[in-house]
Design a protein around this motif. Structure first.
Motif, PDB file in Angstrom:
ATOM      1  N   UNK A  97      10.227   6.744   3.582  1.00 13.11           N
ATOM      2  CA  UNK A  97      11.058   6.266   4.559  1.00 13.11           C
ATOM      3  C   UNK A  97      10.977   7.095   5.534  1.00 13.11           C
ATOM      4  N   UNK A  98      10.998   8.439   5.327  1.00 11.52           N
ATOM      5  CA  UNK A  98      10.954   9.378   6.336  1.00 11.52           C
ATOM      6  C   UNK A  98       9.789   9.318   7.492  1.00 11.52           C
ATOM      7  N   UNK A  99       8.851   9.130   6.593  1.00  5.95           N
ATOM      8  CA  UNK A  99       7.195   8.979   7.386  1.00  5.95           C
ATOM      9  C   UNK A  99       7.190   7.707   8.246  1.00  5.95           C
ATOM     10  N   UNK A 100       7.872   6.835   7.419  1.00  5.69           N
ATOM     11  CA  UNK A 100       7.846   5.474   8.168  1.00  5.69           C
ATOM     12  C   UNK A 100       8.634   5.449   9.637  1.00  5.69           C
ATOM     13  N   UNK A 101       9.335   6.274   9.968  1.00  2.25           N
ATOM     14  CA  UNK A 101      10.113   6.424  11.182  1.00  2.25           C
ATOM     15  C   UNK A 101       8.963   6.863  12.470  1.00  2.25           C
ATOM     16  N   UNK A 102       7.901   7.451  11.868  1.00  2.98           N
ATOM     17  CA  UNK A 102       6.925   7.975  12.896  1.00  2.98           C
ATOM     18  C   UNK A 102       5.646   6.886  12.923  1.00  2.98           C
ATOM     19  N   UNK A 103       5.021   6.693  13.909  1.00  3.16           N
ATOM     20  CA  UNK A 103       3.684   5.888  14.025  1.00  3.16           C
ATOM     21  C   UNK A 103       2.886   6.185  12.962  1.00  3.16           C
ATOM     22  N   UNK A 104       2.255   5.370  12.183  1.00  3.73           N
ATOM     23  CA  UNK A 104       1.499   5.524  10.903  1.00  3.73           C
ATOM     24  C   UNK A 104       0.354   4.825  10.883  1.00  3.73           C
ATOM     25  N   UNK A 105      -0.868   5.284  10.918  1.00  5.87           N
ATOM     26  CA  UNK A 105      -2.024   4.472  10.819  1.00  5.87           C
ATOM     27  C   UNK A 105      -2.729   4.236   9.614  1.00  5.87           C
ATOM     28  N   UNK A 106      -2.351   4.915   8.620  1.00  5.49           N
ATOM     29  CA  UNK A 106      -2.755   4.931   7.231  1.00  5.49           C
ATOM     30  C   UNK A 106      -1.974   3.805   6.351  1.00  5.49           C
ATOM     31  N   UNK A 107      -2.440   3.340   5.459  1.00  7.06           N
ATOM     32  CA  UNK A 107      -1.416   2.462   4.595  1.00  7.06           C
ATOM     33  C   UNK A 107      -1.055   3.417   3.393  1.00  7.06           C
ATOM     34  N   UNK A 108      -0.016   2.777   2.669  1.00  7.64           N
ATOM     35  CA  UNK A 108       0.667   3.731   1.824  1.00  7.64           C
ATOM     36  C   UNK A 108      -0.142   3.269   0.430  1.00  7.64           C
ATOM     37  N   UNK A 109      -0.245   4.376  -0.628  1.00  9.37           N
ATOM     38  CA  UNK A 109      -0.652   4.258  -1.920  1.00  9.37           C
ATOM     39  C   UNK A 109       0.260   4.030  -2.745  1.00  9.37           C
ATOM     40  N   UNK A 110       0.263   2.843  -3.428  1.00  8.90           N
ATOM     41  CA  UNK A 110       1.496   2.851  -4.527  1.00  8.90           C
ATOM     42  C   UNK A 110       0.838   2.548  -6.017  1.00  8.90           C
ATOM     43  N   UNK A 111       1.411   2.961  -6.998  1.00 13.03           N
ATOM     44  CA  UNK A 111       1.056   2.932  -8.300  1.00 13.03           C
ATOM     45  C   UNK A 111       1.464   1.518  -8.958  1.00 13.03           C
ATOM     46  N   UNK A 112       0.453   0.797  -9.509  1.00  9.20           N
ATOM     47  CA  UNK A 112       0.845  -0.427 -10.210  1.00  9.20           C
ATOM     48  C   UNK A 112       1.784   0.016 -11.412  1.00  9.20           C
ATOM     49  N   UNK A 113       2.920  -0.501 -11.467  1.00  5.53           N
ATOM     50  CA  UNK A 113       3.704  -0.345 -12.808  1.00  5.53           C
ATOM     51  C   UNK A 113       4.008  -1.210 -13.729  1.00  5.53           C
ATOM     52  N   UNK A 114       3.257  -2.513 -13.644  1.00  8.72           N
ATOM     53  CA  UNK A 114       3.156  -3.203 -14.983  1.00  8.72           C
ATOM     54  C   UNK A 114       1.945  -3.032 -15.611  1.00  8.72           C
ATOM     55  N   UNK A 115       1.997  -3.483 -16.839  1.00 13.42           N
ATOM     56  CA  UNK A 115       0.786  -3.577 -17.607  1.00 13.42           C
ATOM     57  C   UNK A 115      -0.323  -4.516 -17.253  1.00 13.42           C
ATOM     58  N   UNK A 116       0.330  -5.648 -16.772  1.00 11.74           N
ATOM     59  CA  UNK A 116      -0.581  -6.765 -16.334  1.00 11.74           C
ATOM     60  C   UNK A 116      -1.182  -6.461 -15.263  1.00 11.74           C
ATOM     61  N   UNK A 117      -0.453  -5.658 -14.075  1.00  6.97           N
ATOM     62  CA  UNK A 117      -1.405  -5.327 -12.823  1.00  6.97           C
ATOM     63  C   UNK A 117      -2.373  -4.381 -13.055  1.00  6.97           C
ATOM     64  N   UNK A 118      -1.944  -3.407 -13.995  1.00 11.24           N
ATOM     65  CA  UNK A 118      -2.869  -2.250 -14.288  1.00 11.24           C
ATOM     66  C   UNK A 118      -4.229  -2.668 -14.867  1.00 11.24           C
ATOM     67  N   UNK A 119      -3.927  -3.871 -15.854  1.00 11.44           N
ATOM     68  CA  UNK A 119      -5.282  -4.480 -16.516  1.00 11.44           C
ATOM     69  C   UNK A 119      -5.842  -5.153 -15.581  1.00 11.44           C
ATOM     70  N   UNK A 120      -5.187  -5.874 -14.527  1.00 14.30           N
ATOM     71  CA  UNK A 120      -6.124  -6.815 -13.848  1.00 14.30           C
ATOM     72  C   UNK A 120      -6.913  -5.695 -12.720  1.00 14.30           C
ATOM     73  N   UNK A 121      -6.207  -4.563 -12.373  1.00  7.31           N
ATOM     74  CA  UNK A 121      -6.919  -3.672 -11.419  1.00  7.31           C
ATOM     75  C   UNK A 121      -8.147  -3.245 -12.156  1.00  7.31           C
ATOM     76  N   UNK A 122      -8.027  -2.725 -13.423  1.00  8.47           N
ATOM     77  CA  UNK A 122      -9.290  -2.403 -14.054  1.00  8.47           C
ATOM     78  C   UNK A 122     -10.382  -3.367 -14.444  1.00  8.47           C
ATOM     79  N   UNK A 123      -9.932  -4.646 -14.706  1.00  9.36           N
ATOM     80  CA  UNK A 123     -10.803  -5.446 -14.968  1.00  9.36           C
ATOM     81  C   UNK A 123     -11.459  -6.188 -13.695  1.00  9.36           C
ATOM     82  N   UNK A 124     -11.075  -5.978 -12.590  1.00  8.89           N
ATOM     83  CA  UNK A 124     -11.579  -6.543 -11.429  1.00  8.89           C
ATOM     84  C   UNK A 124     -12.495  -5.581 -10.639  1.00  8.89           C
ATOM     85  N   UNK A 125     -12.505  -4.426 -11.316  1.00  2.00           N
ATOM     86  CA  UNK A 125     -13.431  -3.136 -10.544  1.00  2.00           C
ATOM     87  C   UNK A 125     -14.805  -2.910 -11.312  1.00  2.00           C
ATOM     88  N   UNK A 126     -14.801  -3.405 -12.846  1.00  2.00           N
ATOM     89  CA  UNK A 126     -15.748  -2.982 -13.708  1.00  2.00           C
ATOM     90  C   UNK A 126     -17.087  -3.151 -13.004  1.00  2.00           C
TER      91      UNK A 126
END
Length: 279
Positions: free
Chosen positions: A136-165
């Protein structure tokens, strides 16, 4: 096929497995902080500890007998770790160091292995739904890079894995049993069935552990937050060179903190049960 020079570097890769005594003072500190455990791994590299890349994973199938699995580019010395956090006076092998090239040079398309991977599944977005105080503090400034957020649910974690193999040089075959995709004791398993995740036949992989860890860094920066998932199952080699690259350099972010090390082992009759690839 042999490992490419860009992947393996000038050294021969070694895979180590070290017994950890969770009751000792030093080991309790290491088990509580990936940062401390990473420092112990670095201290085992004699020549260039700050520049040589290493991968590691803590396997705690039995919390009373955890094992540290480490991939290094040069031969490590684990005697200091045994003295601090092992059973230095006990019988048996305190650690095992194997020449990893014996596996890498034998990889062929179509081969199948049991595997294990602890990863930090993430997504990149410019518009996160919920910002941390630092974001939130960082968002007050101009930002060119995206935020990296961790997947928290098992379903999304599994999708992340299976779609990249396919990008990692392997595929996960269809499941041969009806084992659930998540093995977390009393936690409901339906949330991450592989057929629900991808709309296809269930794949031979399941999540055997999930964890969200937060720990501080000494430099005063915001705490590191990791949402990890440990995947275990069966894979089939589709591109030996790509797979070699992933075995040597790791998968996903968080490598300094115990994520990204993919290990293979011969198949057993219970690949997604107790027979995973522990290194």
């Amino acid at each position: 096929m042999t490992p490419s020079p860009s992947s393996a570097g000038k050294h021969m890769p070694y895979l180590s497995r070290i017994r950890i005594n969770p009751l000792r003072k030093a080991s309790r500190s290491m088990l509580a902080s990936p940062r401390v455990l990473h420092a112990a791994v670095v201290n085992a590299i004699p020549d260039h500890p700050t520049t040589e890349r290493s991968l590691w994973r803590l396997d705690a199938d039995d919390p009373r007998r955890p094992h540290l699995v480490v991939l290094t580019q040069s031969r490590p010395d684990w005697n200091h770790l045994v003295e601090q956090a092992g059973w230095p006076e006990a019988d048996g092998e305190h650690f095992v160091i194997a020449d990893y090239n014996r596996l890498l040079t034998r990889l062929r398309t179509g081969q199948e292995f049991a595997f294990r991977l602890t990863a930090n599944p993430v997504q990149n977005t410019m518009t996160p739904n919920k910002l941390t105080a630092h974001q939130a503090e960082d968002s007050d400034t101009e930002r060119s890079r995206s935020y990296r957020l961790g997947h928290r649910t098992a379903a999304m974690q599994l999708r992340w894995f299976l779609t990249r193999t396919d990008k990692w040089g392997f595929e996960v075959p269809e499941a041969t049993t009806a084992a659930p995709a998540v093995d977390l004791g009393q936690q409901p398993t339906h949330q991450a069935d592989t057929d629900d995740v991808l709309g296809q036949t269930p794949r031979d992989v399941r999540i055997i552990a999930r964890e969200r860890r937060s720990f501080s860094k000494r430099d005063g920066k915001p705490p590191v937050v990791l949402s990890t998932a440990t995947f275990q199952g069966r894979l089939r080699v589709t591109d030996p060179e790509l797979l070699t690259e992933r075995l040597l350099t790791g998968i996903g972010p968080g490598k300094a903190y115990g994520c990204g090390l993919l290990t293979l082992a011969p198949l057993t009759n219970t690949v997604t049960g107790n027979g995973g690839a522990r290194g």
